[in-house]
Every structure is written in C-alpha cells, then in structure tokens.
Write an enzyme that holds these catalytic residues in place. Structure first.
Site, PDB file in Angstrom:
ATOM      1  N   TYR A 140      20.842  23.463  46.285  1.00  0.00           N
ATOM      2  CA  TYR A 140      20.829  23.574  44.818  1.00  0.00           C
ATOM      3  C   TYR A 140      20.936  25.047  44.436  1.00  0.00           C
ATOM      4  O   TYR A 140      19.987  25.813  44.610  1.00  0.00           O
ATOM      5  CB  TYR A 140      19.532  22.948  44.305  1.00  0.00           C
ATOM      6  CG  TYR A 140      19.368  22.850  42.796  1.00  0.00           C
ATOM      7  CD1 TYR A 140      20.318  23.320  41.899  1.00  0.00           C
ATOM      8  CD2 TYR A 140      18.219  22.261  42.268  1.00  0.00           C
ATOM      9  CE1 TYR A 140      20.134  23.207  40.539  1.00  0.00           C
ATOM     10  CE2 TYR A 140      18.025  22.151  40.895  1.00  0.00           C
ATOM     11  CZ  TYR A 140      18.986  22.626  40.036  1.00  0.00           C
ATOM     12  OH  TYR A 140      18.797  22.522  38.674  1.00  0.00           O
ATOM     13  N   LYS A 166      24.741  21.432  44.795  1.00  0.00           N
ATOM     14  CA  LYS A 166      24.687  21.262  43.334  1.00  0.00           C
ATOM     15  C   LYS A 166      24.856  22.657  42.787  1.00  0.00           C
ATOM     16  O   LYS A 166      24.022  23.536  42.996  1.00  0.00           O
ATOM     17  CB  LYS A 166      23.338  20.661  42.935  1.00  0.00           C
ATOM     18  CG  LYS A 166      23.011  20.729  41.460  1.00  0.00           C
ATOM     19  CD  LYS A 166      21.912  19.704  41.147  1.00  0.00           C
ATOM     20  CE  LYS A 166      21.005  20.063  39.992  1.00  0.00           C
ATOM     21  NZ  LYS A 166      21.650  20.365  38.736  1.00  0.00           N
TER      22      LYS A 166
HETATM   23  O1  MN9 Z   1      21.332  22.098  36.606  1.00  0.00           O
HETATM   24  C1  MN9 Z   1      20.384  21.944  34.429  1.00  0.00           C
HETATM   25  N1  MN9 Z   1      19.810  23.230  34.472  1.00  0.00           N
HETATM   26  C2  MN9 Z   1      18.544  23.461  34.111  1.00  0.00           C
HETATM   27  C3  MN9 Z   1      20.829  21.475  35.744  1.00  0.00           C
HETATM   28  O2  MN9 Z   1      17.772  22.604  33.778  1.00  0.00           O
HETATM   29  C4  MN9 Z   1      18.084  24.874  34.140  1.00  0.00           C
HETATM   30  C5  MN9 Z   1      21.560  21.840  33.454  1.00  0.00           C
HETATM   31  O3  MN9 Z   1      21.828  20.485  33.317  1.00  0.00           O
HETATM   32  C6  MN9 Z   1      21.235  22.482  32.101  1.00  0.00           C
HETATM   33  O4  MN9 Z   1      20.046  21.973  31.615  1.00  0.00           O
HETATM   34  C7  MN9 Z   1      22.317  22.233  31.066  1.00  0.00           C
HETATM   35  C8  MN9 Z   1      21.995  22.893  29.745  1.00  0.00           C
HETATM   36  O5  MN9 Z   1      22.142  24.283  29.827  1.00  0.00           O
HETATM   37  O6  MN9 Z   1      23.540  22.648  31.541  1.00  0.00           O
END
Ligand code: MN9
Length: 308
Positions: A140, A166
C-alpha cells in the site's frame, strides 16, 4: 484461505468504512448492513481495515472483529482484502495470520511508519509478513505512511507472495512503469478516487478507495466507459464524482460519508475520536450543497443522491 486468486481481484473495490456507535464502540450490526448495501451495489470486492476503515484507531482485537464480521456477511460472494499494516512486524503478522484463518483472499499493508525506516527495513517488514501466510500481499503506497520509490517497489515485487500494489499517489507514470518493468501480472489498484480514470488509463486493474462506499455507481461508470473506449462518458462521470469528493472533503470526511449513507440508504454510524463528528448544522448544509451539485451536474442513478 480465501476463494479468489489475485487475478480475480479487479474493478471497483471500496476501502470499507468501519461502523462505530455514537460512543465510539465497534458496531457489528451496522457493519453487516453496510456490507449488505455494498453487495447490493455490486461492488467487485472489499478492502477492510485500511485508512478509510480508521484502522489505526482500533486495537488488533477490534480489527479482527471487523474482519470476521464482514467475511461472514460476504460469505465468498466477492473477494475480500484485509489491510494488516501496523508499525510493528509482530503485530502485522498476528493480523495476517488471523486474516488467513478467517478466509481473506489477500492481505495488504502500508510500510511501517512514524520513524524513518530504511528501505532495507521496509523490505524486511514485507518479507516477514509475506512469509507468515500463503496469501497474496498488496503493498500500500500512500503518502500518509511514506511513499516507497520505484526501485523499492521493484525489490518488494521480487518477494514471493507480493503480487500487487495499491497505488495512492498521483505519479501515475509509475503505474505504466510497474506494468512495463515488473510485469503485466503484477496487479495495480489505483487509490486516488479523484483520479480513478487516470489510474485506469495508465493500466490499473482496479480502483480501491473511500468514495466507493457512497457513490460506487459513478466509478462503475468510469471503469465500464474506459473499458469500452468511451472517454467522454468516463470523463463525465469523473467530473461528477470529483464535485462530490471535493465537497465532502471540505467537511469532516469519515463522519460525512457515514451520515450521507445514513440519510436514505444504510445506517453507517459514526467515526471514532479524534476525528470530528458532523454537527447538525454542518449536516444540513452538506445535504443542501449535495442536492445543488446533483442538480447542477445532472447526476442521475446514484442511490445516495436520489432522495435528497
Ligand atoms: O487510498 C484513500 N486515501 C485516504 C485511499 O483515505 C487517505 C482515497 O480513497 C482518498 O480518500 C480519496 C479522497 O482524497 O481519494
């Protein structure tokens, strides 16, 4: 031991939220309802106990409870990835073993964080966890935990069970490079929801993110339109999704996503301290602004926006 192999894990995968009661206790009943809602929404998989699942606000016992609850509810209908990342290797191994025994299809982890661990230490961390269970590991990459550079990704990909990444970074040229230099079979899941189309265009196999909990329909449209070569339709859905994303990000983020779901679709509960709750004034304002966005951008076919 799960049901799906890594090549079957693709498409639109919500980083599932964890449901808490107003007092901050894990809420099993709401978690089950959210799982059923997402199954009804035909998402392609679930990613549990990650950033969006508020995982670092839970102890391992609670994280295991979330995993068991959702796996039981999903019952093999879609693939489930469990994020097992923690700052200490032993704790992550404990979570990885549990995920394996509970029936997860893959595990995932942020690199160890807080201290500036060396690349060798980061590689050692992933090797130790990957050797502890016979499940594919998805690295990740996210700025919050410290991004790993391309040469480290290459070294990580050489570890036997590391099968994908990811990729929650905006440097999407690296997605092309991963596919080109590491291999087409090395799975890439784009993690920036506001750039889902970009991720798919640069060769991702799927998207894993927060907003697929609340507006998966728009991202299913993006993935389908992209696959059909309809760039205009894909861009249209991304523009609509981004309007919603930037609005929600201007409020307490996790609490808002849960309230939005709770209005008319599924009661997703509350977030955990120190994240702020949504005041009732904020909630009213958010609802009004969402309604305006829906009408201005003519967003149709999105369940949470329908009865606003
Ligand atoms: O990687 C999420 N990142 C965080 C997953 O939660 C920091 C994303 O889905 C973000 O929430 C999304 C909104 O900025 O892109």
């Amino acid at each position: 031991m799960g049901t799906y192999n890594i090549q079957q894990i693709r498409g639109v995968i919500p980083a599932m939220m964890t449901c808490f009661t107003e007092n901050g206790a894990f809420d099993e009943k709401r978690q089950r309802s959210l799982a059923r809602f997402l199954l009804d929404q035909k998402v392609d998989g679930l990613y549990l106990t990650g950033s969006t699942g508020e995982t670092f606000l839970m102890n391992n016992q609670e994280r295991k409870q979330v995993v068991e609850t959702v796996l039981e509810e999903v019952n093999g209908r879609i693939p489930v990835i469990v994020h097992v990342g923690d700052i200490g290797t032993d704790s992550s191994i404990d979570l990885a073993r549990h995920a394996y025994e509970a029936g997860a299809d893959a595990i995932s982890s942020v690199p160890p964080f807080y201290w500036k661990f060396s690349n060798e230490e980061i590689i050692g961390y992933y090797r130790d966890i990957s050797e502890s269970v016979p499940l594919p590991m998805i690295v990740y990459n996210i700025a919050l935990a410290g991004l790993v550079d391309f040469s480290t990704i290459q070294k990580l990909a050489a570890i036997e069970n590391v099968k994908g990444i990811k990729y929650t970074a905006t440097t999407h040229h690296e997605i092309l490079r991963i596919k080109e230099e590491i291999g087409k079979d090395f799975m890439v899941y784009s993690g920036c929801d506001e750039m889902a189309l970009s991720g798919m265009s640069f060769g991702s196999d799927g998207i894993i993110g927060s907003f697929y909990n609340i507006i998966p329909e728009l991202f299913q449209r993006i993935v389908r339109a992209h696959a059909a070569g309809d760039l205009a339709a894909a861009q249209q859905a991304q523009i609509q999704a981004d309007q919603i994303i930037f609005l929600v990000l201007s409020y307490p983020f996790f609490a808002s996503m849960k309230r939005i779901l709770s209005w008319n679709t599924v009661d997703a509960g509350y977030s955990r301290r120190p994240f702020s709750p949504l005041t009732s004034e904020m909630e009213k304002k958010l609802k009004k602004e969402l309604r305006e966005l829906r009408d201005r951008y003519q967003i149709t076919g999105v369940k949470v926006l329908e009865q606003l």
